[in-house]
Scaffold this active site. Structure first.
Site, short mmCIF file in Angstrom:
data_model
loop_
_atom_site.label_atom_id
_atom_site.label_comp_id
_atom_site.label_asym_id
_atom_site.label_seq_id
_atom_site.Cartn_x
_atom_site.Cartn_y
_atom_site.Cartn_z
N HIS A 72 0.92 -1.10 -0.09
CA HIS A 72 -0.03 0.03 0.11
C HIS A 72 0.97 1.03 0.00
O HIS A 72 1.72 1.29 0.80
CB HIS A 72 -0.83 0.17 1.23
CG HIS A 72 -2.06 -0.93 1.13
ND1 HIS A 72 -3.17 -0.85 1.83
CD2 HIS A 72 -2.32 -1.99 0.18
CE1 HIS A 72 -4.02 -1.88 1.49
NE2 HIS A 72 -3.82 -2.35 0.63
N TYR A 201 -9.49 5.40 7.34
CA TYR A 201 -9.70 5.66 8.67
C TYR A 201 -10.75 6.78 8.61
O TYR A 201 -10.52 7.92 8.11
CB TYR A 201 -8.39 6.30 9.33
CG TYR A 201 -7.18 5.13 9.63
CD1 TYR A 201 -7.05 4.65 10.94
CD2 TYR A 201 -6.56 4.67 8.63
CE1 TYR A 201 -6.41 4.01 11.28
CE2 TYR A 201 -5.66 3.48 8.96
CZ TYR A 201 -5.35 3.22 10.04
OH TYR A 201 -4.43 2.36 10.42
N PRO A 293 -4.96 -0.52 18.33
CA PRO A 293 -4.65 -0.84 17.11
C PRO A 293 -4.69 0.25 16.29
O PRO A 293 -4.26 -0.06 14.84
CB PRO A 293 -5.60 -1.95 16.80
CG PRO A 293 -6.84 -1.83 17.76
CD PRO A 293 -6.08 -1.17 19.01
N LYS A 297 0.56 -0.72 15.25
CA LYS A 297 1.91 -0.68 16.07
C LYS A 297 2.40 -2.23 16.71
O LYS A 297 3.42 -2.35 16.88
CB LYS A 297 2.28 0.50 16.62
CG LYS A 297 2.29 1.66 15.84
CD LYS A 297 3.47 1.62 14.95
CE LYS A 297 3.28 2.80 13.95
NZ LYS A 297 3.61 2.52 12.42
N TYR A 385 3.80 6.24 10.75
CA TYR A 385 2.78 5.08 10.36
C TYR A 385 3.62 3.92 9.52
O TYR A 385 3.52 2.84 9.87
CB TYR A 385 1.58 5.49 9.32
CG TYR A 385 0.66 4.38 9.30
CD1 TYR A 385 -0.64 4.74 9.96
CD2 TYR A 385 0.84 3.63 8.25
CE1 TYR A 385 -1.49 3.69 9.91
CE2 TYR A 385 -0.18 2.64 8.04
CZ TYR A 385 -1.41 2.88 8.91
OH TYR A 385 -2.45 1.80 8.60
#
Length: 392
Positions: A72, A201, A293, A297, A385
């Protein structure tokens, strides 16, 4: 039984450590309380930082990952019915993330361990870690109906949040920092192709939602729900309707629906134990730290812990230096706290706060708009991220 490194737990942390030690020529034994079937089928994370992918390749455990992993290039933030793409390679100098389910990582590592590696004992329940501050700690465990002992030079506690390893630290030898969040996630697996190419998100009026995937044919989705929620109170149609509402945008986009095959509620917590070493006992992964979550991580911190630990053992047994082992806790905790901070900030920014007010609501939107409008703010999110550097 005698070995150099006794590893408690055959999750990703324990299995990856065993594989890296095997390739470095260092003996180890892995003890796992559960059955192989249970270990290979428990549903967990699936987003891999670039460093975790690199670690699996270094371990010779990436054949299926390379063939089946979904690379991604970024994520999408949704709020106020708008879509905002965060482009990772542009913002990080080329770094990406990969979707590959933890269940598949475990299957790959178990197969390699049983075919090539040192002993891996399933249904071997560790009962106690004795003399962790001596030169020869002992793990007492039950296997095949009888109690046995494993004498080691070192013990690696990779047995998760509820394991025995952290509890083996003597009173006063460590400190725990924790935070419980006032909401949980209702997660589902569905036999339907993902409705998006990258993770979404979403911050909706009724709370947070996440659209992820496990493969081109299986979707993984989450809803923010109150603590104590019973999954049985959420029939399939209610779940899909709520997901569609939280993901809604003023654009041509539709949430695909399909049969839900798994449903569970996960509490949200942050938990860090300091230090991660006592004598010859070293903690790794969830045994030492838990993060919500939201920032993806947990698995990645476990992988970074064992990369440091494997190099520390190699430094001792191949280079004659114990320096990296002495520095293990400090080095790992530096990264752990940064990931904990990032996960906390992502969680607070995206979730409806049960005790929040209109002021808090506007602050959340301001944070999201800053990321959407500022390359600097977006780059900070992207750097965290995709994974901060591993300083070894």
């Amino acid at each position: 039984m005698r070995t150099t490194v006794g590893i408690i737990g055959a999750g990703p942390a324990g299995l990856l450590l065993a594989r890296l030690l095997h390739r470095a020529g260092i003996d180890c034994v892995v003890l796992e309380a559960r059955t192989r079937e249970y270990v290979e089928h428990r549903q967990r994370a699936g987003m891999l930082e670039q460093g975790t992918v690199d670690a699996l390749r270094e371990a010779g455990a990436a054949e299926r990952l390379n063939a089946e992993g979904l690379v991604h290039q970024g994520i999408e933030l949704r709020f106020d019915r708008e879509r905002h793409h965060i482009d990772f390679p542009t913002l990080t100098g080329g770094r990406t993330v990969t979707i590959y389910a933890q269940t598949e990582i475990v299957k790959d590592l178990v197969a390699l361990q049983l075919a090539e590696g040192p002993p891996l004992l399933f249904e071997a329940e560790a009962l106690a870690i004795e003399k962790p501050d001596s030169d020869a700690p002992v793990v007492r465990f039950v296997h095949e109906g009888r109690e046995q002992t494993l004498t080691c030079d070192w013990v690696a506690g990779c047995d998760g949040f509820h394991g025995i390893s952290r509890a083996a630290f003597p009173a006063g030898a460590g400190r725990t920092y924790g935070h419980d969040y006032p909401y949980s996630w209702l997660g589902i697996l569905a036999d339907v192709a993902p409705s998006c190419e990258e993770l979404v998100y979403a911050r909706g009026e009724n709370g947070f939602a996440l659209h992820s995937m496990r493969s081109p044919r299986v979707s993984r989705l989450y809803l923010q729900v109150p603590n104590g929620t019973d999954p049985g109170d959420w029939p399939d149609d209610r779940i899909w309707d709520e997901l569609a509402a939280r993901f809604a945008v003023d654009a041509d986009w539709t949430l695909r629906r399909g049969p839900i095959t798994a449903k569970a509620v996960t509490p949200m917590r942050s938990h860090v134990h300091e230090p991660m070493r006592h004598g010859r006992l070293l903690l790794a992964g969830d045994a030492a730290h838990i993060v919500p979550p939201t920032g993806a991580k947990g698995l990645n911190l476990a992988a970074s812990d064992v990369r440091v630990l494997a190099r520390a053992f190699a430094g001792l047994y191949r280079g004659g230096s114990e320096q990296l082992l002495d520095d293990y806790s400090r080095m790992c905790l530096s990264r752990v706290w940064q990931a904990t901070r990032f996960s906390y900030e992502m969680t607070k920014m995206l979730h409806a706060q049960p005790d929040g007010d209109a002021f808090e609501n506007r602050l959340q939107l301001a944070r999201l708009r800053r990321i959407a409008a500022s390359r600097h703010a977006a780059a900070e999110l992207a750097a965290n991220y995709t994974g901060l550097p591993l300083m070894i």
